[in-house]
Design a protein around this motif. Structure first.
Motif, PDB file in Angstrom:
ATOM      1  N   UNK A 136       0.858  -1.182   0.000  1.00  0.00           N
ATOM      2  CA  UNK A 136       0.000   0.000   0.000  1.00  0.00           C
ATOM      3  C   UNK A 136       0.895   1.233   0.000  1.00  0.00           C
ATOM      4  N   UNK A 137       0.908   1.950  -1.103  1.00  0.00           N
ATOM      5  CA  UNK A 137       1.558   3.249  -1.165  1.00  0.00           C
ATOM      6  C   UNK A 137       0.542   4.291  -0.699  1.00  0.00           C
ATOM      7  N   UNK A 138       0.973   5.225   0.168  1.00  0.00           N
ATOM      8  CA  UNK A 138      -0.014   6.151   0.709  1.00  0.00           C
ATOM      9  C   UNK A 138       0.592   7.512   1.016  1.00  0.00           C
ATOM     10  N   UNK A 139      -0.308   8.472   1.121  1.00  0.00           N
ATOM     11  CA  UNK A 139       0.012   9.811   1.614  1.00  0.00           C
ATOM     12  C   UNK A 139      -0.836  10.048   2.855  1.00  0.00           C
ATOM     13  N   UNK A 140      -0.208  10.528   3.908  1.00  0.00           N
ATOM     14  CA  UNK A 140      -0.927  10.851   5.141  1.00  0.00           C
ATOM     15  C   UNK A 140      -0.753  12.335   5.424  1.00  0.00           C
ATOM     16  N   UNK A 141      -1.822  13.097   5.223  1.00  0.00           N
ATOM     17  CA  UNK A 141      -1.798  14.542   5.419  1.00  0.00           C
ATOM     18  C   UNK A 141      -2.388  14.872   6.789  1.00  0.00           C
ATOM     19  N   UNK A 142      -1.552  14.773   7.797  1.00  0.00           N
ATOM     20  CA  UNK A 142      -1.969  15.145   9.145  1.00  0.00           C
ATOM     21  C   UNK A 142      -2.948  14.207   9.800  1.00  0.00           C
ATOM     22  N   UNK A 143      -3.140  12.998   9.236  1.00  0.00           N
ATOM     23  CA  UNK A 143      -4.167  12.106   9.768  1.00  0.00           C
ATOM     24  C   UNK A 143      -3.618  11.237  10.902  1.00  0.00           C
ATOM     25  N   UNK A 144      -2.720  10.310  10.588  1.00  0.00           N
ATOM     26  CA  UNK A 144      -2.023   9.559  11.618  1.00  0.00           C
ATOM     27  C   UNK A 144      -2.876   8.642  12.456  1.00  0.00           C
ATOM     28  N   UNK A 145      -3.996   8.178  11.916  1.00  0.00           N
ATOM     29  CA  UNK A 145      -4.904   7.325  12.686  1.00  0.00           C
ATOM     30  C   UNK A 145      -5.197   6.039  11.905  1.00  0.00           C
ATOM     31  N   UNK A 179      -5.536  -3.260   7.626  1.00  0.00           N
ATOM     32  CA  UNK A 179      -5.412  -1.864   8.003  1.00  0.00           C
ATOM     33  C   UNK A 179      -6.737  -1.404   8.580  1.00  0.00           C
ATOM     34  N   UNK A 180      -6.679  -0.728   9.726  1.00  0.00           N
ATOM     35  CA  UNK A 180      -7.860  -0.117  10.325  1.00  0.00           C
ATOM     36  C   UNK A 180      -7.673   1.394  10.235  1.00  0.00           C
ATOM     37  N   UNK A 181      -8.494   2.047   9.426  1.00  0.00           N
ATOM     38  CA  UNK A 181      -8.452   3.496   9.265  1.00  0.00           C
ATOM     39  C   UNK A 181      -9.564   4.101  10.099  1.00  0.00           C
ATOM     40  N   UNK A 182      -9.261   5.140  10.884  1.00  0.00           N
ATOM     41  CA  UNK A 182     -10.292   5.777  11.699  1.00  0.00           C
ATOM     42  C   UNK A 182     -10.192   7.293  11.588  1.00  0.00           C
ATOM     43  N   UNK A 183     -11.281   7.960  11.912  1.00  0.00           N
ATOM     44  CA  UNK A 183     -11.248   9.396  12.130  1.00  0.00           C
ATOM     45  C   UNK A 183     -10.941   9.643  13.608  1.00  0.00           C
ATOM     46  N   UNK A 184     -10.664  10.903  13.972  1.00  0.00           N
ATOM     47  CA  UNK A 184     -10.292  11.159  15.365  1.00  0.00           C
ATOM     48  C   UNK A 184     -11.446  10.942  16.333  1.00  0.00           C
ATOM     49  N   UNK A 185     -12.681  10.947  15.821  1.00  0.00           N
ATOM     50  CA  UNK A 185     -13.807  10.656  16.697  1.00  0.00           C
ATOM     51  C   UNK A 185     -13.757   9.259  17.279  1.00  0.00           C
ATOM     52  N   UNK A 186     -13.069   8.338  16.587  1.00  0.00           N
ATOM     53  CA  UNK A 186     -12.966   6.966  17.079  1.00  0.00           C
ATOM     54  C   UNK A 186     -12.181   6.897  18.382  1.00  0.00           C
ATOM     55  N   UNK A 243      -4.014   7.556  21.541  1.00  0.00           N
ATOM     56  CA  UNK A 243      -3.719   6.732  20.371  1.00  0.00           C
ATOM     57  C   UNK A 243      -3.802   5.246  20.711  1.00  0.00           C
ATOM     58  N   UNK A 244      -3.724   4.912  21.998  1.00  0.00           N
ATOM     59  CA  UNK A 244      -3.844   3.502  22.407  1.00  0.00           C
ATOM     60  C   UNK A 244      -5.205   2.925  22.042  1.00  0.00           C
ATOM     61  N   UNK A 245      -6.176   3.789  21.790  1.00  0.00           N
ATOM     62  CA  UNK A 245      -7.503   3.316  21.389  1.00  0.00           C
ATOM     63  C   UNK A 245      -7.422   2.503  20.094  1.00  0.00           C
ATOM     64  N   UNK A 246      -6.484   2.845  19.209  1.00  0.00           N
ATOM     65  CA  UNK A 246      -6.352   2.086  17.966  1.00  0.00           C
ATOM     66  C   UNK A 246      -5.951   0.645  18.253  1.00  0.00           C
ATOM     67  N   UNK A 247      -5.037   0.444  19.210  1.00  0.00           N
ATOM     68  CA  UNK A 247      -4.656  -0.928  19.575  1.00  0.00           C
ATOM     69  C   UNK A 247      -5.844  -1.681  20.150  1.00  0.00           C
ATOM     70  N   UNK A 248      -6.667  -0.993  20.935  1.00  0.00           N
ATOM     71  CA  UNK A 248      -7.868  -1.632  21.486  1.00  0.00           C
ATOM     72  C   UNK A 248      -8.820  -2.044  20.371  1.00  0.00           C
ATOM     73  N   UNK A 249      -8.970  -1.181  19.373  1.00  0.00           N
ATOM     74  CA  UNK A 249      -9.825  -1.530  18.238  1.00  0.00           C
ATOM     75  C   UNK A 249      -9.253  -2.735  17.490  1.00  0.00           C
ATOM     76  N   UNK A 250      -7.936  -2.785  17.378  1.00  0.00           N
ATOM     77  CA  UNK A 250      -7.324  -3.930  16.727  1.00  0.00           C
ATOM     78  C   UNK A 250      -7.616  -5.232  17.444  1.00  0.00           C
TER      79      UNK A 250
END
Length: 404
Positions: A287-296, A339-346, A354-361
């Protein structure tokens, strides 16, 4: 006839932009209505100010141009887009001025020129929040004429007035239908599965997610526009449409192509947005990607654990134009990875970090299917979230987490 009479023209548009425009025109709910005094007032002033016999407010769906005003009784109210002057106007953000239609190769062959004797045209595009140009305010005369910079400025001012009037006509129920219609359906393609959901904090979400697939890869995007409800939702729709125009390009090139215009729209709206935009090579999982300030985005490995794909770049709308091209990155999905992509509301679904992403995983690992995982997200969002919540899962086969 509206906007220069009907005739053959070179109508160029991308499917994504055309679909987004048609959706917004439907949401405005103005096409089938009788000519409204709120629009008639604008064209009446335009005719008097510029001393022209005809002026129109037009909107375009995917195939037809519709006039919302009349200059004389029983005027036709619609016609094919490719037969109108307006096809030129919505191709650019600046006014389209044709001092003499017979001398301009773009217009000389239009029947409006030969059949009605139209010799002058000036039009300004009507743009909704989100940057989608949906129509025009135009002037038509039967004599060639000059049009000064002061004239252009005055026409643009009248155009902004027409935009405000159009925006006031948006119908919330219709907008909800439009958002639902633009939501991508789950996709299974050559050993990959992608699906997601968005739970708005109010009626409409400033988050937007999308994906497309072709014979070699899958393009996936998730953007989060600052703000909530209708303004953010319209800006998000514009960003989605812009990215769809370039969905076969490499992410760095796609973002470079769409960012300048979107930045103009965001600047006008005093807004910005974060974006993850990637393209998966189905042959090797890269997966080639661009991340513009997202990081989630969490890379969940089938072998155990996971890592967050952090961002090192500014959001769309905050990055100086002189910064040059954005930097691309890549990650490889091995069999069973996701890959799990989320918005900051997640982040509201956990402890706000940011540990919430690991919990979602871990929640995805334990779920019986991706759909069961997303239903858990939906329930948690309804109980806890104080912002729009969007979650997208892109999974490669050969893992229990990838079974439907």
């Amino acid at each position: 006839m509206i906007d220069g009479e009907l005739g053959q023209g070179a109508w160029m548009d991308f499917d994504g932009a055309r679909a987004a425009r048609a959706a917004l025109v439907a949401a405005l709910d103005v096409v089938v209505a009788a000519p409204s005094e709120r629009f008639q007032r604008i064209v009446r002033i335009a005719r008097e100010l510029f001393n022209v016999p005809f002026s129109y407010v037009n909107v375009l769906d995917d195939t037809l141009l519709h006039t919302l005003t009349q200059n004389v009784p029983n005027e036709p109210t619609s016609g094919p887009i490719e037969w109108s002057f307006c096809q030129l106007t919505i191709e650019q953000a600046e006014p389209t001025i044709v001092p003499d239609t017979l001398l301009d190769p773009r217009t000389a062959e239009l029947p409006g020129v030969s059949h009605r004797g139209i010799r002058f045209y000036a039009g300004v595009p009507l743009t909704m929040p989100g940057g989608i140009r949906i129509g025009s305010l135009c002037l038509i005369d039967t004599e060639p004429r000059e049009f000064t910079l002061q004239d252009e400025a005055a026409l643009m001012d009248l155009g902004r007035w027409a935009e405000v009037v159009l925006a006031h006509g948006l119908q919330q129920d219709r907008l909800l239908e439009v958002v639902a219609a633009l939501t991508p359906q789950p996709l299974d393609a050559a050993g990959y599965r992608i699906t997601g959901l968005s739970v708005p904090y109010g009626d409409l979400s400033g988050d937007v997610y999308d994906w497309t697939a072709d014979e070699t890869g899958i393009t996936v995007s998730l953007a989060d526009i600052m703000g909530k409800e209708q303004p953010a939702a319209l800006l998000a729709a514009g960003l989605r449409a812009a990215l769809r125009q370039h969905d076969r390009l490499e992410p760095v090139d796609a973002v470079a192509a769409m960012e300048p215009r979107i930045c103009e729209d965001l600047l006008r709206a005093s807004a910005f947005g974060t974006l993850f935009h990637g393209r998966l090579d189905r042959a090797n999982g890269r997966v080639e990607y661009v991340d513009a300030g997202h990081g989630l985005v969490l890379h969940l490995r089938a072998s155990g654990g996971g890592g967050v794909l952090r961002s090192h770049d500014l959001p769309i709308g905050l990055r100086p134009p002189e910064s040059g091209p954005r930097r691309g990155s890549s990650v490889v999905l091995e069999p069973g990875d996701a890959l799990i992509l989320t918005s900051d509301g997640a982040l509201d679904l956990g402890d706000g970090t940011i540990d919430t992403l690991a919990d979602l995983g871990e929640t995805l690992r334990r779920a019986s299917s991706i759909e069961a995982f997303l239903e858990t997200v939906r329930l948690r969002a309804a109980e806890r979230a104080e912002d729009d919540v969007t979650v997208v899962v892109l999974a490669r086969a050969d893992s229990p987490m990838n079974s439907a």
